[in-house]
Design a protein around this motif. Structure first.
Motif, mmCIF file in Angstrom:
data_model
loop_
_atom_site.group_PDB
_atom_site.id
_atom_site.type_symbol
_atom_site.label_atom_id
_atom_site.label_comp_id
_atom_site.label_asym_id
_atom_site.label_seq_id
_atom_site.Cartn_x
_atom_site.Cartn_y
_atom_site.Cartn_z
ATOM 1 N N GLY A 205 -30.278 -14.261 12.166
ATOM 2 C CA GLY A 205 -31.294 -13.648 13.019
ATOM 3 C C GLY A 205 -32.202 -14.614 13.741
ATOM 4 O O GLY A 205 -33.088 -14.191 14.500
ATOM 5 N N THR A 206 -32.010 -15.909 13.566
ATOM 6 C CA THR A 206 -32.856 -16.899 14.253
ATOM 7 C C THR A 206 -31.970 -17.850 15.070
ATOM 8 O O THR A 206 -30.887 -18.226 14.635
ATOM 9 C CB THR A 206 -33.679 -17.727 13.245
ATOM 10 O OG1 THR A 206 -32.793 -18.446 12.382
ATOM 11 C CG2 THR A 206 -34.577 -16.820 12.423
ATOM 12 N N GLY A 207 -32.452 -18.225 16.217
ATOM 13 C CA GLY A 207 -31.722 -19.180 17.058
ATOM 14 C C GLY A 207 -30.482 -18.574 17.682
ATOM 15 O O GLY A 207 -30.195 -17.371 17.578
ATOM 16 N N LEU A 208 -29.736 -19.406 18.382
ATOM 17 C CA LEU A 208 -28.495 -18.977 19.031
ATOM 18 C C LEU A 208 -27.401 -18.803 17.987
ATOM 19 O O LEU A 208 -27.238 -19.636 17.096
ATOM 20 C CB LEU A 208 -28.084 -20.002 20.087
ATOM 21 C CG LEU A 208 -29.105 -20.224 21.229
ATOM 22 C CD1 LEU A 208 -28.623 -21.317 22.173
ATOM 23 C CD2 LEU A 208 -29.367 -18.938 21.991
ATOM 24 N N ARG A 209 -26.633 -17.719 18.121
ATOM 25 C CA ARG A 209 -25.693 -17.358 17.062
ATOM 26 C C ARG A 209 -24.379 -18.121 17.131
ATOM 27 O O ARG A 209 -23.911 -18.656 16.122
ATOM 28 C CB ARG A 209 -25.422 -15.854 17.118
ATOM 29 C CG ARG A 209 -24.409 -15.382 16.084
ATOM 30 C CD ARG A 209 -24.256 -13.895 16.064
ATOM 31 N NE ARG A 209 -23.248 -13.481 15.084
ATOM 32 C CZ ARG A 209 -22.924 -12.219 14.817
ATOM 33 N NH1 ARG A 209 -23.547 -11.228 15.477
ATOM 34 N NH2 ARG A 209 -22.003 -11.931 13.909
ATOM 35 N N TYR A 210 -23.757 -18.175 18.310
ATOM 36 C CA TYR A 210 -22.412 -18.744 18.414
ATOM 37 C C TYR A 210 -22.450 -20.170 18.945
ATOM 38 O O TYR A 210 -23.103 -20.454 19.946
ATOM 39 C CB TYR A 210 -21.530 -17.883 19.321
ATOM 40 C CG TYR A 210 -21.407 -16.456 18.847
ATOM 41 C CD1 TYR A 210 -20.612 -16.141 17.746
ATOM 42 C CD2 TYR A 210 -22.092 -15.415 19.486
ATOM 43 C CE1 TYR A 210 -20.504 -14.829 17.301
ATOM 44 C CE2 TYR A 210 -21.984 -14.118 19.045
ATOM 45 C CZ TYR A 210 -21.195 -13.830 17.950
ATOM 46 O OH TYR A 210 -21.092 -12.533 17.502
ATOM 47 N N ARG A 211 -21.752 -21.064 18.284
ATOM 48 C CA ARG A 211 -21.676 -22.450 18.731
ATOM 49 C C ARG A 211 -20.217 -22.805 18.977
ATOM 50 O O ARG A 211 -19.391 -22.758 18.055
ATOM 51 C CB ARG A 211 -22.273 -23.399 17.712
ATOM 52 C CG ARG A 211 -22.177 -24.873 18.147
ATOM 53 C CD ARG A 211 -23.056 -25.783 17.339
ATOM 54 N NE ARG A 211 -22.698 -25.789 15.918
ATOM 55 C CZ ARG A 211 -23.315 -26.542 15.023
ATOM 56 N NH1 ARG A 211 -24.340 -27.316 15.376
ATOM 57 N NH2 ARG A 211 -22.941 -26.500 13.752
ATOM 58 N N VAL A 212 -19.919 -23.152 20.234
ATOM 59 C CA VAL A 212 -18.570 -23.591 20.595
ATOM 60 C C VAL A 212 -18.481 -25.085 20.312
ATOM 61 O O VAL A 212 -19.272 -25.870 20.842
ATOM 62 C CB VAL A 212 -18.268 -23.319 22.080
ATOM 63 C CG1 VAL A 212 -16.858 -23.781 22.427
ATOM 64 C CG2 VAL A 212 -18.448 -21.843 22.402
ATOM 65 N N ARG A 213 -17.539 -25.472 19.490
ATOM 66 C CA ARG A 213 -17.352 -26.884 19.143
ATOM 67 C C ARG A 213 -15.978 -27.327 19.653
ATOM 68 O O ARG A 213 -14.972 -26.655 19.403
ATOM 69 C CB ARG A 213 -17.470 -27.081 17.635
ATOM 70 C CG ARG A 213 -18.788 -26.550 17.077
ATOM 71 C CD ARG A 213 -18.923 -26.764 15.600
ATOM 72 N NE ARG A 213 -19.099 -28.194 15.277
ATOM 73 C CZ ARG A 213 -19.377 -28.614 14.059
ATOM 74 N NH1 ARG A 213 -19.476 -27.755 13.038
ATOM 75 N NH2 ARG A 213 -19.545 -29.905 13.828
ATOM 76 N N TYR A 214 -15.956 -28.438 20.379
ATOM 77 C CA TYR A 214 -14.699 -28.903 20.960
ATOM 78 C C TYR A 214 -14.738 -30.416 21.108
ATOM 79 O O TYR A 214 -15.805 -31.033 21.030
ATOM 80 C CB TYR A 214 -14.445 -28.240 22.313
ATOM 81 C CG TYR A 214 -15.517 -28.523 23.352
ATOM 82 C CD1 TYR A 214 -15.370 -29.547 24.278
ATOM 83 C CD2 TYR A 214 -16.694 -27.766 23.379
ATOM 84 C CE1 TYR A 214 -16.342 -29.813 25.219
ATOM 85 C CE2 TYR A 214 -17.684 -28.030 24.316
ATOM 86 C CZ TYR A 214 -17.504 -29.044 25.229
ATOM 87 O OH TYR A 214 -18.483 -29.310 26.166
ATOM 88 N N ILE A 215 -13.593 -31.005 21.332
ATOM 89 C CA ILE A 215 -13.465 -32.462 21.522
ATOM 90 C C ILE A 215 -13.253 -32.744 23.003
ATOM 91 O O ILE A 215 -12.348 -32.192 23.631
ATOM 92 C CB ILE A 215 -12.282 -33.023 20.710
ATOM 93 C CG1 ILE A 215 -12.440 -32.676 19.225
ATOM 94 C CG2 ILE A 215 -12.187 -34.534 20.904
ATOM 95 C CD1 ILE A 215 -13.683 -33.257 18.585
ATOM 96 N N GLY A 216 -14.106 -33.585 23.576
ATOM 97 C CA GLY A 216 -13.972 -33.944 24.980
ATOM 98 C C GLY A 216 -12.837 -34.923 25.205
ATOM 99 O O GLY A 216 -12.269 -35.480 24.253
ATOM 100 N N PRO A 217 -12.483 -35.169 26.487
ATOM 101 C CA PRO A 217 -11.401 -36.108 26.807
ATOM 102 C C PRO A 217 -11.644 -37.517 26.257
ATOM 103 O O PRO A 217 -10.696 -38.271 26.058
ATOM 104 C CB PRO A 217 -11.382 -36.116 28.341
ATOM 105 C CG PRO A 217 -11.980 -34.811 28.727
ATOM 106 C CD PRO A 217 -13.024 -34.524 27.699
ATOM 107 N N ASP A 218 -12.920 -37.865 26.025
ATOM 108 C CA ASP A 218 -13.234 -39.195 25.513
ATOM 109 C C ASP A 218 -13.199 -39.263 23.989
ATOM 110 O O ASP A 218 -13.504 -40.294 23.399
ATOM 111 C CB ASP A 218 -14.611 -39.635 26.005
ATOM 112 C CG ASP A 218 -15.714 -38.666 25.608
ATOM 113 O OD1 ASP A 218 -15.409 -37.637 24.966
ATOM 114 O OD2 ASP A 218 -16.887 -38.926 25.957
ATOM 115 N N GLY A 219 -12.811 -38.143 23.327
ATOM 116 C CA GLY A 219 -12.704 -38.132 21.881
ATOM 117 C C GLY A 219 -13.982 -37.767 21.158
ATOM 118 O O GLY A 219 -13.993 -37.658 19.927
#
Length: 408
Positions: A36-50
């Motif tokens: 109930g606090t803060g942003l709920r969904y966090r997208v985590r991914y690896i960029g082209p630079d690793g």
């Protein structure tokens, strides 16, 4: 692996710390301490630079998070990925970096810095690069339209486009907002050149001090720019061969006078008519050695040139002083209004109209005027070229003066 993390719920663990599964073999979820606090969904991914990156979305925005992750993976596959955080740099910070990377001559840099800092930075300064959309560019241009001439707006817009193009090249933003279809770039006003008559040129010449009258002859008779005339040395004249070599100009950079190459950084040779040569031979003022920096006003290395034309105090001529104290008074003496179109540059228009009237071709005229592109010369002076209808009829009549033989 890229994934979406729900920070409001976490897997329920048994006493041994293992996930508790439901009847379908999936982990049961329990509210996390930050539910109930803060942003709920966090997208985590690896960029082209690793490097791992992330972006968060609020509750009920799961679809937006899914769409963002899908876009990121597609852009990585296509090689068009832009790091969302790269565009968070303030526009002013990027623009100042861009200015420092320019390698123009000092006089061009003076104009560039003035327009960027006066007309662009006040509007866009603190905004993140990636937040500036085409609508903001259109709003900026609309504001300028009420305070700036169209030509100045056009130049400012061109500089703004260049800054955003550099941001695209640096992969800070994906698109240049100046290039959007919804943004209409201001175009320079199309003014038709109306050259002075010979009598008007003669009257202006008579209104100048005798030491400055040959400046009119060289502008109207050789097509030189004002700064190029101020930078002439006796060594630039081939009076016997009938040539004038344009090798330098005197210009003002950051309020100081310097020598520099002619515009477009290119020397040129111009036909010297005998009548203009006679004026130079009879010029009574002795040349004066003048030492100035070359291009850079802060340089301590001075170049000495024997200048043909100087002030009564034996200095190089400053265009601002000459215009206000001599040229404008000469215009007033013959009733010609003082406008942007009646500066010394108008003598070049007189020169061009005279040559075109005599049948000179555009390519030769462009070379004499020092234009880098003959197409520019054509666009400026095409309306002064003689109508060709009569020449067309005469040429065809001459060709067909002998009747064609028709095979039997």
């Amino acid at each position: 692996m890229a994934h979406i993390e729900d920070r409001w719920f976490a897997p329920k663990l048994d006493q041994e710390g293992r996930p508790v599964l439901n009847g379908r073999g999936k982990p049961l979820l329990a509210r996390s301490p930050r539910h109930g606090t803060g942003l709920r969904y966090r997208v985590r991914y690896i960029g082209p630079d690793g490097r791992e990156r992330s972006k968060s979305f609020p509750d009920r925005e799961k679809r937006a998070a899914d769409a963002f992750l899908a876009t990121v993976e597609a852009d990585k596959y296509r090689g068009t990925f832009i790091d969302p955080t790269a565009g968070q740099v303030p526009f002013s910070e990027f623009a100042e970096t861009w200015l420092r990377s320019r390698t123009y001559d000092k006089s061009t840099m003076e104009s560039l810095e003035l327009r960027v800092r006066k007309h662009i930075l006040p509007f866009f300064g603190a905004r993140p690069l990636s937040s500036i959309k085409p609508s903001a560019v259109a709003e900026w241009d609309a504001e300028l339209s009420s305070v700036l001439a169209q030509d100045t707006r056009s130049v400012a817009f061109a500089y703004l486009r260049m800054i955003f193009s550099a941001a695209v090249d640096d992969e800070r933003i994906a698109k240049n907002p100046c290039s959007a279809k919804s943004v209409k770039q201001p175009r320079p006003a199309q003014r038709q050149v109306i050259p002075w008559t010979y009598d008007e040129v003669s009257a202006i010449r008579a209104g100048l001090l005798p030491r400055y009258r040959p400046l009119v002859d060289l502008g109207a008779g050789c097509g030189l720019r004002q700064g190029e005339i101020f930078g002439l040395s006796p060594d630039d004249f081939d009076l016997d061969g009938g040539w004038l070599y344009v090798r330098r100009q005197v210009k003002r950079v950051y309020s100081r006078l310097v020598f520099g190459l002619p515009k477009n950084d290119k020397e040129r040779r111009v036909p010297l008519p005998a009548s203009i040569g006679a004026v130079i031979r009879a010029y009574p003022v002795a040349p004066i050695p003048v030492s100035l920096p070359w291009e850079d006003p802060d340089s301590e290395d001075l170049v000495t040139v024997r200048l043909m034309f100087t002030t009564p105090r034996r200095n190089a001529i400053n265009r601002s002083d000459f215009n206000s104290k001599s040229w404008h008074k000469a215009l007033e003496s013959v009733g010609i209004p003082r406008t942007r179109a009646t500066g010394m540059h108008a003598l070049r228009h007189f020169y061009a109209s005279t040559l075109l009237d005599a049948g000179e071709n555009i390519r030769a005229l462009a070379a004499y005027l020092g234009h880098a592109d003959p197409g520019f010369t054509l666009r400026v002076y095409t309306h002064l070229m003689k109508a060709s209808e009569a020449r067309t009829r005469s040429a065809i009549d001459a060709l067909f003066s002998t009747p064609l033989v028709v095979a039997g």
